[in-house]
Enzyme design. Structure first.
Site, PDB file in Angstrom:
ATOM      1  CB  CYS A   2      45.588  51.114  30.055  1.00  0.00           C
ATOM      2  SG  CYS A   2      45.814  49.519  30.821  1.00  0.00           S
ATOM      3  NE  ARG A  27      41.889  56.000  30.366  1.00  0.00           N
ATOM      4  CZ  ARG A  27      40.621  55.738  29.998  1.00  0.00           C
ATOM      5  NH1 ARG A  27      39.676  56.597  30.283  1.00  0.00           N
ATOM      6  NH2 ARG A  27      40.303  54.624  29.374  1.00  0.00           N
ATOM      7  CD1 TRP A  76      44.966  49.874  37.817  1.00  0.00           C
ATOM      8  CD2 TRP A  76      44.010  48.199  36.704  1.00  0.00           C
ATOM      9  NE1 TRP A  76      44.296  49.103  38.736  1.00  0.00           N
ATOM     10  CE2 TRP A  76      43.701  48.056  38.085  1.00  0.00           C
ATOM     11  CE3 TRP A  76      43.508  47.250  35.817  1.00  0.00           C
ATOM     12  CZ2 TRP A  76      42.928  47.017  38.584  1.00  0.00           C
ATOM     13  CZ3 TRP A  76      42.727  46.210  36.292  1.00  0.00           C
ATOM     14  CH2 TRP A  76      42.450  46.101  37.664  1.00  0.00           C
ATOM     15  CG  ASN A 102      42.035  50.972  27.937  1.00  0.00           C
ATOM     16  OD1 ASN A 102      42.178  50.223  28.913  1.00  0.00           O
ATOM     17  ND2 ASN A 102      41.009  51.797  27.819  1.00  0.00           N
ATOM     18  N   GLY A 103      42.343  47.585  27.367  1.00  0.00           N
ATOM     19  CA  GLY A 103      41.280  46.580  27.284  1.00  0.00           C
ATOM     20  C   GLY A 103      41.825  45.219  27.682  1.00  0.00           C
ATOM     21  CD  GLU A 483      31.418  55.945  48.870  1.00  0.00           C
ATOM     22  OE1 GLU A 483      31.248  54.879  48.235  1.00  0.00           O
ATOM     23  OE2 GLU A 483      32.306  56.772  48.576  1.00  0.00           O
ATOM     24  CE  LYS A 487      35.653  57.580  48.295  1.00  0.00           C
ATOM     25  NZ  LYS A 487      34.832  56.677  47.685  1.00  0.00           N
ATOM     26  CD  GLU A 490      38.299  54.215  46.902  1.00  0.00           C
ATOM     27  OE1 GLU A 490      38.605  53.778  45.781  1.00  0.00           O
ATOM     28  OE2 GLU A 490      37.270  54.878  47.090  1.00  0.00           O
ATOM     29  CG  HIS A 506      21.569  37.713  62.430  1.00  0.00           C
ATOM     30  ND1 HIS A 506      20.664  36.856  63.008  1.00  0.00           N
ATOM     31  CD2 HIS A 506      20.954  38.914  62.364  1.00  0.00           C
ATOM     32  CE1 HIS A 506      19.535  37.507  63.280  1.00  0.00           C
ATOM     33  NE2 HIS A 506      19.677  38.756  62.885  1.00  0.00           N
ATOM     34  CE  LYS A 606      37.602  59.680  39.578  1.00  0.00           C
ATOM     35  NZ  LYS A 606      37.121  59.704  40.984  1.00  0.00           N
TER      36      LYS A 606
HETATM   37  C1  AGP Z   1      35.218  55.026  44.271  1.00  0.00           C
HETATM   38  O1  AGP Z   1      35.988  55.754  45.224  1.00  0.00           O
HETATM   39  C2  AGP Z   1      36.063  54.216  43.347  1.00  0.00           C
HETATM   40  N1  AGP Z   1      36.966  55.058  42.653  1.00  0.00           N
HETATM   41  C3  AGP Z   1      35.247  53.285  42.467  1.00  0.00           C
HETATM   42  O2  AGP Z   1      34.465  52.455  43.299  1.00  0.00           O
HETATM   43  C4  AGP Z   1      34.294  53.948  41.450  1.00  0.00           C
HETATM   44  O3  AGP Z   1      33.210  54.548  42.116  1.00  0.00           O
HETATM   45  C5  AGP Z   1      33.757  52.851  40.518  1.00  0.00           C
HETATM   46  O4  AGP Z   1      34.851  52.315  39.810  1.00  0.00           O
HETATM   47  C6  AGP Z   1      32.706  53.357  39.545  1.00  0.00           C
HETATM   48  O5  AGP Z   1      33.261  54.344  38.718  1.00  0.00           O
HETATM   49  P1  AGP Z   1      32.258  55.215  37.803  1.00  0.00           P
HETATM   50  O6  AGP Z   1      31.383  55.998  38.752  1.00  0.00           O
HETATM   51  O7  AGP Z   1      33.146  56.086  36.984  1.00  0.00           O
HETATM   52  O8  AGP Z   1      31.456  54.238  36.987  1.00  0.00           O
END
Ligand code: AGP
Length: 611
Positions: A2, A27, A76, A102-103, A483, A487, A490, A506, A606
């Site tokens: 958050c 965030r 969030w 936040n937390g 990766e 992408k 998400e 397998h 983010k």
């Molecule tokens: C990647 O597209 C995501 N936003 C997420 O997996 C991100 O890479 C992960 O939360 C790690 O974030 P950071 O690199 O800021 O630690």
């Protein structure tokens, strides 16, 4: 996860709070809220909304509130769905305390039951509201400093709190434990933010709140305390960063802008390695310590973990030493083995990922730690011995693109730097690594231009219609396949899974049919390529639909493809970097076809600052 913002000063707070929330909205954006102390009515006022800052602003325009002190929050959700009731700020029973958090308060249920027993009335399902009622309880018997000490003595978990109190109308209370919180100092007042971006350009100095501290802030000064109530020295640092409100530069989304920035990002990484080494590559290791290095260990999450996994191939083959890649969220649950001559490198774009930070905090102090991050002023940089700065520019889109590329480029150079220090490679080989990266940066961008129209007109509309997809790679292209799978899922919400291609037979091959596109990312190692070709043939033999990222000359693989992207041949270990932009561009346009909120996908944020 958050964002927390605050202001107290000679100017009214609302504009600063809303601007700060907008800057930190990446965030979290499930709900938002603003609270201020109205000096005329002598009471706390509050407006909250489901959705982001735009929705909150619309509500405030209907019921304009303002005051010289204010707090704000974008959420969030961790406990409780995204409703107005669960939106922050939260208040005590009498609406005389208003706070944002936040937390995660891990023992909130126990505390809530005790407070309910005492007759407190709650209005939300959140853990955060417990803080307001507990502070109300403590303020009945002590002053603000002692009440705050009594409060934090009962809280377990992570928290960054900004709080207004009717009893102390000229005060902003900040509390920090494990979640980031900093204070900006300007000529007209004091700012608070989870991230300095919240007040960049408004202040001249900054104070990073120490771990386990609280601050009692007035408009012209602050007092800092530890959790025992002892005064702490206030360490002010100059902070003249400007807010780069550079927007999307004509692109529809930040993600597309950041995809197109990748060529420059790689060039910046190389340039920094060459000419700004002292400022951006602080390993905090002597040449002798580097020579004595016996292994490297990475800790990361999400996309950063995929970058670490790819770097394992770089370091093991170039610097000829073993690498272990730890998943940050798992690291502390597994046995820890002390090793001599090893370093831990925490990779984190934000430098605030709780899983990664907590892993670093878990390590013995004797262990040497290095941050690889895009955020020089982050907690991770402050809590590690050394730091490699990606210098990729602020990455706004939740889906990481240019940060991933900057990580790959930095780690490729790190592997060569260590090998050069250990005299495994020559000066010429080190220079060649820089040249290879610059070449790949050109190819990365040119591939997007080469396939742009095909992707937009044919492939994105086609793959947007599927409900699931499988991603395969081998050797260094397996973490890249993971990766790519991340992408796609998400930002499009299409279900994806990824496997080492050799694993398909397998079990997972049972999934192969014409309704599930299989994306295969090729490699340049000839032996590995042969095996990958066999895996592609296994898919085709079961009517699988193949989307192939192949290299020039790999005719057999190209012939199997229903959709093919041909990559120029580069250094084998840089093959995945060359195809990165193309993969991201394809995924972006699939999401665009589906009209997804690409920069802010549902349920995500983010910076994941909760465990
Ligand atoms: C990647 O597209 C995501 N936003 C997420 O997996 C991100 O890479 C992960 O939360 C790690 O974030 P950071 O690199 O800021 O630690």
């Amino acid at each position: 996860m958050c964002s927390v913002v605050g202001y107290i000063g000679n100017q009214v707070s609302r504009a600063y709070i809303l601007d700060g929330l907008a800057r930190l909205e990446y965030r979290g954006y499930d709900s938002a809220g603003f609270s201020c102390f109205d000096t005329e009515k002598k009471q706390l006022l509050c407006v909250k909304a489901v959705g982001g800052v735009a929705q909150l602003t619309a509500h405030i325009n209907e019921q304009p509130i303002n005051g010289f002190s204010g707090i704000g929050h974008t959420r969030w959700s961790t406990h409780g769905t995204a409703t107005v009731e669960n939106a922050h700020p939260h208040t005590d029973c009498l609406q005389k305390i208003s706070l944002v958090h936040n937390g995660i308060i891990e023992n909130y249920l126990k505390l809530k039951h005790a407070l309910l027993e005492e007759g407190h009335v709650f209005s939300s399902q959140t853990d955060s509201e417990v803080i307001a009622h507990l502070l109300e309880h403590e303020l009945k018997r002590a002053d603000l400093v002692q009440s705050t000490c009594a409060l934090v003595a009962q809280l377990e978990g992570a928290y960054a709190v900004a709080c207004l109190l009717e009893q102390y109308p000229d005060t902003l209370l900040l509390i920090r434990h494990k979640s980031p919180l900093c204070i900006g100092i300007s000529s007209h007042g004091m700012f608070a933010g989870s991230d300095p971006l919240a007040f960049a350009g408004h202040v001249q100095e900054i104070v990073y709140m120490p771990e386990a501290s609280f601050a009692i802030i007035k408009k012209n000064g602050l007092e800092l305390y530890n959790f025992a109530g002892q005064r702490l020295d206030v360490i002010k640092q100059s902070y003249t960063a400007a807010w780069e409100a550079d927007g999307k530069r004509g692109h529809e989304h930040y993600m597309l802008k950041e995809i197109y920035e990748q060529k420059r990002v790689i060039q910046t990484v190389v340039q920094n390695f060459r000419t700004r080494f002292a400022q951006t590559w602080n390993l905090a290791l002597s040449p002798e310590q580097i020579k004595a290095l016996a292994s490297i260990q990475f800790i990361a999450a999400g996309t950063s973990w995929h970058a670490a996994y790819i770097a394992q191939f770089f370091i093991e083959s170039i610097a000829q030493m073993p690498v272990r890649v730890h998943l940050a969220s798992e690291f502390r649950s597994l046995p820890f083995f002390s090793e001599l001559n090893t370093v831990f490198i925490a990779i984190s774009q934000s430098g605030e990922t709780a899983d990664t930070l907590e892993s670093i905090r878990f390590l013995p102090k004797s262990v040497h730690t290095i941050a690889l991050t895009n955020t020089p002023l982050s907690s991770l940089v402050r809590e590690t011995n050394g730091a490699i700065l990606m210098d990729a520019g602020t990455e706004i889109a939740v889906a990481s693109t240019k940060a991933f590329t900057a990580q790959i480029a930095s780690l490729y150079l790190l592997a060569h730097y260590i090998a050069h220090q250990k005299q495994i490679i020559t000066n010429q080989a080190l220079d060649q690594a820089e040249i290879d990266l610059l070449l790949v940066s050109e190819i990365l961008e040119s591939l997007i231009e080469r396939y742009k129209q095909e992707i937009i007109s044919t492939w994105a509309p086609r793959y947007a219609s599927y409900k699931q997809a499988i991603f395969l790679g081998r050797h260094i292209s397996y973490p890249f396949a993971r990766e790519a799978a991340l992408k796609l899922k998400e930002i499009t919400y299409i279900f994806t899974d990824s496997y080492p291609a050799g694993e398909l037979k397998h079990g997972s091959i049972a999934l192969i049919d014409s309704s599930t596109p299989v994306f295969i990312f090729s490699v340049l190692d000839p032996d590995v390529y042969k095996k990958l070709l066999s895996n592609a043939q296994e898919v085709k033999a079961r009517s699988g639909h193949l989307v192939v990222f192949a290299f020039e000359g790999q005719e057999e693989l190209i012939a199997l493809a229903d959709c093919v992207f041909i990559i120029p041949v580069v250094k084998p270990l840089l093959g995945v970097l060359a195809m990165t932009g193309l993969m991201q561009f394809l995924v972006y346009h699939i999401a665009r076809e589906l009209k997804r909120p690409i920069d802010k996908p549902r349920n995500l944020a983010k910076s994941v600052t909760v465990e």
